[in-house]
Design a protein around this motif. Structure first.
Motif, mmCIF file in Angstrom:
data_model
loop_
_atom_site.group_PDB
_atom_site.id
_atom_site.type_symbol
_atom_site.label_atom_id
_atom_site.label_comp_id
_atom_site.label_asym_id
_atom_site.label_seq_id
_atom_site.Cartn_x
_atom_site.Cartn_y
_atom_site.Cartn_z
ATOM 1 N N LEU A 174 41.822 103.759 18.947
ATOM 2 C CA LEU A 174 40.566 102.625 18.689
ATOM 3 C C LEU A 174 39.585 103.093 17.660
ATOM 4 N N ASP A 175 39.615 102.642 16.548
ATOM 5 C CA ASP A 175 38.713 102.900 15.431
ATOM 6 C C ASP A 175 37.161 102.521 15.543
ATOM 7 N N LEU A 176 36.357 103.344 15.567
ATOM 8 C CA LEU A 176 34.828 103.069 15.422
ATOM 9 C C LEU A 176 34.361 103.022 14.170
ATOM 10 N N LEU B 245 47.127 100.352 15.782
ATOM 11 C CA LEU B 245 45.679 100.799 15.705
ATOM 12 C C LEU B 245 44.745 99.689 15.939
ATOM 13 N N LEU B 246 43.803 99.775 16.872
ATOM 14 C CA LEU B 246 42.750 98.849 16.939
ATOM 15 C C LEU B 246 41.523 99.334 16.268
ATOM 16 N N ARG B 247 40.772 98.079 15.634
ATOM 17 C CA ARG B 247 39.453 98.281 15.013
ATOM 18 C C ARG B 247 38.468 97.474 15.785
ATOM 19 N N VAL B 248 37.171 98.218 15.956
ATOM 20 C CA VAL B 248 36.363 97.338 16.615
ATOM 21 C C VAL B 248 35.542 96.330 15.482
ATOM 22 N N VAL B 249 35.975 95.040 15.702
ATOM 23 C CA VAL B 249 35.237 93.964 14.982
ATOM 24 C C VAL B 249 33.959 93.646 15.535
ATOM 25 N N ASP B 250 33.668 93.480 16.767
ATOM 26 C CA ASP B 250 32.350 93.319 17.189
ATOM 27 C C ASP B 250 32.004 94.053 18.581
ATOM 28 N N GLY B 251 31.092 94.741 18.648
ATOM 29 C CA GLY B 251 30.630 95.665 19.724
ATOM 30 C C GLY B 251 30.668 97.173 19.485
ATOM 31 N N LEU B 252 30.716 97.482 17.858
ATOM 32 C CA LEU B 252 30.798 98.849 17.584
ATOM 33 C C LEU B 252 29.585 99.501 17.814
ATOM 34 N N GLN B 253 28.409 99.081 17.939
ATOM 35 C CA GLN B 253 27.033 99.764 18.553
ATOM 36 C C GLN B 253 27.105 99.950 19.958
ATOM 37 N N ARG B 254 27.702 99.025 20.506
ATOM 38 C CA ARG B 254 27.698 99.260 22.330
ATOM 39 C C ARG B 254 28.693 100.400 22.460
ATOM 40 N N LEU B 255 30.016 100.376 21.895
ATOM 41 C CA LEU B 255 30.903 101.175 22.283
ATOM 42 C C LEU B 255 30.567 102.766 21.598
ATOM 43 N N SER B 256 30.014 102.740 20.604
ATOM 44 C CA SER B 256 29.360 104.044 19.998
ATOM 45 C C SER B 256 28.366 104.607 20.855
ATOM 46 N N THR B 257 27.486 103.689 21.413
ATOM 47 C CA THR B 257 26.530 104.244 22.448
ATOM 48 C C THR B 257 27.134 104.663 23.814
ATOM 49 N N ILE B 258 28.065 104.103 24.153
ATOM 50 C CA ILE B 258 28.762 104.531 25.553
ATOM 51 C C ILE B 258 29.419 105.897 25.463
ATOM 52 N N HIS B 259 30.468 105.774 24.156
ATOM 53 C CA HIS B 259 30.954 106.968 23.894
ATOM 54 C C HIS B 259 30.070 108.194 23.722
ATOM 55 N N GLY B 260 29.101 108.047 23.120
ATOM 56 C CA GLY B 260 28.216 109.350 22.779
ATOM 57 C C GLY B 260 27.397 109.585 24.091
ATOM 58 N N PHE B 261 27.315 108.655 25.156
ATOM 59 C CA PHE B 261 26.688 109.055 26.299
ATOM 60 C C PHE B 261 27.575 109.913 27.286
ATOM 61 N N VAL B 262 28.923 109.326 27.391
ATOM 62 C CA VAL B 262 29.999 109.836 28.418
ATOM 63 C C VAL B 262 30.551 111.069 27.472
ATOM 64 N N SER C 260 28.979 91.700 3.837
ATOM 65 C CA SER C 260 30.483 91.625 3.661
ATOM 66 C C SER C 260 30.890 93.265 3.580
ATOM 67 N N MET C 261 30.357 94.156 3.104
ATOM 68 C CA MET C 261 30.805 95.306 2.854
ATOM 69 C C MET C 261 30.779 95.955 4.270
ATOM 70 N N GLU C 262 29.770 95.857 5.011
ATOM 71 C CA GLU C 262 29.803 96.560 6.312
ATOM 72 C C GLU C 262 30.886 95.979 7.128
ATOM 73 N N ILE C 263 31.194 94.775 7.005
ATOM 74 C CA ILE C 263 32.414 94.177 7.792
ATOM 75 C C ILE C 263 33.587 94.970 7.186
ATOM 76 N N ARG C 264 33.802 95.056 5.744
ATOM 77 C CA ARG C 264 34.792 95.392 5.245
ATOM 78 C C ARG C 264 35.211 97.030 5.689
ATOM 79 N N HIS C 265 34.002 97.684 5.826
ATOM 80 C CA HIS C 265 34.133 98.963 6.196
ATOM 81 C C HIS C 265 34.673 99.130 7.378
ATOM 82 N N CYS C 266 34.258 98.255 8.566
ATOM 83 C CA CYS C 266 34.463 98.241 9.755
ATOM 84 C C CYS C 266 36.121 98.125 10.059
ATOM 85 N N MET C 267 36.647 97.265 9.173
ATOM 86 C CA MET C 267 38.068 96.671 9.126
ATOM 87 C C MET C 267 38.867 97.549 8.265
ATOM 88 N N SER C 268 38.571 98.372 7.431
ATOM 89 C CA SER C 268 39.395 99.235 6.503
ATOM 90 C C SER C 268 39.923 100.127 7.184
#
Length: 386
Positions: A66-68, A108-125, A192-200
């Motif tokens: 799962l790619d953040l 491979l899975l990429r985060v489309v929506d929820g990147l900040q939430r998952l980054s936060t949870i992963h960073g804490f745990v 658009s570039m931020e979206i492209r970055h998340c999905m590339s």
């Protein structure tokens, strides 16, 4: 820094993000500019809903299944209170809003929506990045890291259920982008570039980072694009690369839109069978060479509007950067030095009096006629004097 009111007819509006000026001029695009060029068939949308435990999600992040989208500047937007309140919600067993993932052909899975939430949870745990603070209900947990929580609370976090809508790999890429724009729930809409970055994939992200880490890039752009908060550094580099990879600028007419051109460029770069490592090295040298030549010509005004009516240092203009860099890359630097005054004078006059050119670098910049206009002006000025 605000637009110089003495610059008439040039249309300078600097982008502002979270109250801070970004050093980049806004491109005044039509509301339709971000839409898909051709209507797509709703039947092509394939989205399934899956449930994951948080432990499973964290393991997938660790194993890179799962790619953040690392190196994403917008992750820094969340404050300590927001992060802690998110963890508190999980500890209180409050369900989180659904996530969106996009699946590749290779699984491979990429985060489309929820990147900040998952980054936060992963960073804490996993990363021990912060302690809980400013909690609303669980005051007894204030100041604790994950390892300080009781075993029962740790299990509660690990066992929390995540609902994710997974976009199937058979869904066309342009449809995926449109879905992202429609369901993005971040506090500040992604561009658009931020979206492209998340999905590339990592190959294109790494290469764009390489380009935008170049010292000549920072010198030519006055340092304002260094690790840009809206990823305009990556977009600027990608625009050069995308047009450089065209055999002829006339090919752009058949692409349909600037966004589609950039999407296709990322897809090419991510595929080593289409753009080899040696070709990437050549493109990088082209990028650095064009930056150096742009700076040789225009100095501190490189890639900025600079009409004859003002010496004000305008914000970076991405349409100027893309068109001049592509036009300059194969021009002999000795020629540029010898003819600098003539070329610069011609460019400044065009930015002052040629309203077709001014429009081509200011608004609806993806329109084929305007793309052709700004490239034609740059090429004409770089021809030997008659």
């Amino acid at each position: 820094m605000s637009a110089d009111p003495n610059i008439k007819g040039v249309g300078l509006v600097e982008e502002v993000f979270h109250g801070e000026q970004t050093g980049v001029e806004i491109e005044q695009n039509d509301s339709t500019a971000s839409q898909i060029a051709d209507p797509w068939d709703p039947e092509k949308i394939r989205v399934s809903t899956k449930n994951f435990s948080l432990r499973n999600i964290l393991d997938m992040i660790d194993s890179e299944d799962l790619d953040l989208a690392p190196d994403f500047q917008r992750n820094r937007v969340w404050k300590a209170r927001q992060k802690s309140r998110l963890v508190e919600s999980l500890l209180l067993q409050i369900p989180l809003p659904a996530f969106y993932f996009a699946e590749d052909d290779d699984g491979l899975l990429r985060v489309v929506d929820g990147l900040q939430r998952l980054s936060t949870i992963h960073g804490f745990v996993r990363g021990k990045e912060f302690r809980l603070a400013d909690l609303e209900y669980l005051n007894q947990e204030q100041g604790k890291r994950f390892g300080d929580l009781s075993p029962s609370l740790q299990r509660r976090l690990h066992n929390a259920q995540i609902v994710a809508h997974v976009i199937d790999p058979t869904t066309p890429s342009e449809v995926k982008y449109d879905i992202f724009k429609r369901i993005n729930t971040g506090g500040e809409p992604l561009n658009s570039m931020e979206i492209r970055h998340c999905m590339s994939r990592s190959r294109s992200r790494t290469f764009l980072k390489r380009c935008t880490s170049s010292e000549i890039f920072h010198k030519a752009t006055g340092g304002v694009l260094r690790d840009h908060v809206r990823m305009h550094d990556r977009e600027s580099a990608l625009r050069f690369l995308a047009f450089r990879m065209l055999d002829d600028i006339e090919q752009y007419d058949s692409v349909g839109s600037l966004e589609r051109l950039l999407d296709e460029a990322v897809t090419k770069i991510d595929d080593p069978t289409r753009v080899s490592d040696s070709e990437l090295d050549r493109l990088f040298r082209d990028f650095e060479r064009s930056m150096q030549k742009g700076y040789t010509l225009f100095g501190k005004h490189a890639f900025r509007k600079w009409p004859t009516t003002s010496n004000y240092r305008s914000p970076i203009n991405r349409a100027l950067l893309e068109s001049w860099c592509v036009a300059l890359v194969d021009v002999d630097e000795v020629f540029l030095t010898q003819h600098r005054d003539r070329i610069v004078t011609g460019a400044r006059k065009a930015m002052t009096n040629d309203y077709l050119y001014i429009n081509a670098i200011s608004s609806s910049t993806g329109d084929p006629a305007r793309v052709n206009r700004r490239f034609a002006v740059a090429r004409k000025l770089l021809e030997p004097a008659q």
